[in-house]
Design a protein around this motif. Structure first.
Motif, PDB file in Angstrom:
ATOM      1  N   ALA A  11       0.492  -2.572  -2.772  1.00 43.61           N
ATOM      2  CA  ALA A  11       1.245  -2.882  -1.533  1.00 43.61           C
ATOM      3  C   ALA A  11       0.756  -2.177  -0.181  1.00 43.61           C
ATOM      4  O   ALA A  11       0.490  -2.889   0.874  1.00 43.61           O
ATOM      5  N   TRP A  12       0.276  -1.152  -0.130  1.00 42.47           N
ATOM      6  CA  TRP A  12      -0.170  -0.306   0.908  1.00 42.47           C
ATOM      7  C   TRP A  12      -1.388  -0.959   1.439  1.00 42.47           C
ATOM      8  O   TRP A  12      -2.179  -1.235   2.675  1.00 42.47           O
ATOM      9  N   GLU A  14      -2.674  -3.819   0.759  1.00 45.16           N
ATOM     10  CA  GLU A  14      -2.446  -5.201   1.164  1.00 45.16           C
ATOM     11  C   GLU A  14      -1.812  -5.305   2.870  1.00 45.16           C
ATOM     12  O   GLU A  14      -2.341  -5.872   3.604  1.00 45.16           O
ATOM     13  N   ARG A  15      -1.069  -4.239   2.821  1.00 45.97           N
ATOM     14  CA  ARG A  15      -0.434  -4.179   4.475  1.00 45.97           C
ATOM     15  C   ARG A  15      -1.515  -3.885   5.297  1.00 45.97           C
ATOM     16  O   ARG A  15      -2.005  -4.220   6.475  1.00 45.97           O
ATOM     17  N   LEU A  16      -2.492  -2.841   5.081  1.00 41.98           N
ATOM     18  CA  LEU A  16      -3.787  -2.629   5.712  1.00 41.98           C
ATOM     19  C   LEU A  16      -4.707  -3.592   5.994  1.00 41.98           C
ATOM     20  O   LEU A  16      -5.170  -3.961   7.254  1.00 41.98           O
ATOM     21  N   ARG A  18      -3.834  -6.898   6.165  1.00 41.80           N
ATOM     22  CA  ARG A  18      -3.368  -7.683   6.974  1.00 41.80           C
ATOM     23  C   ARG A  18      -3.333  -7.189   8.450  1.00 41.80           C
ATOM     24  O   ARG A  18      -3.240  -7.975   9.355  1.00 41.80           O
ATOM     25  N   LEU A  19      -3.273  -6.004   8.583  1.00 42.00           N
ATOM     26  CA  LEU A  19      -3.222  -5.263   9.845  1.00 42.00           C
ATOM     27  C   LEU A  19      -4.621  -5.140  10.564  1.00 42.00           C
ATOM     28  O   LEU A  19      -4.754  -5.373  11.915  1.00 42.00           O
TER      29      LEU A  19
END
Length: 56
Positions: A11-12, A14-16, A18-19
């Protein structure tokens, strides 16, 4: 999605991704892994210090 539930880093990562544009998935995962390991180590040290203080 099932893989993400079994993998706490997914999850982290994927979040990174996207950012930050231009970050490879492998680099993002390595960064998240290193950050997670450092945070866990720091937490373990903090807990050990608290345990020692309680025993005194």
């Amino acid at each position: 999605m099932a893989e993400a539930q079994d993998d706490p880093l997914a999850a982290w990562t994927e979040r990174l991704l996207r950012l930050g544009g231009g970050i490879s998935p492998d680099d993002a995962r390595a960064f998240v892994h290193d950050l997670y390991a450092y945070a866990q180590s720091t937490l373990d040290e903090t807990r050990a210090e608290a345990d020692l203080e309680r025993e005194e």
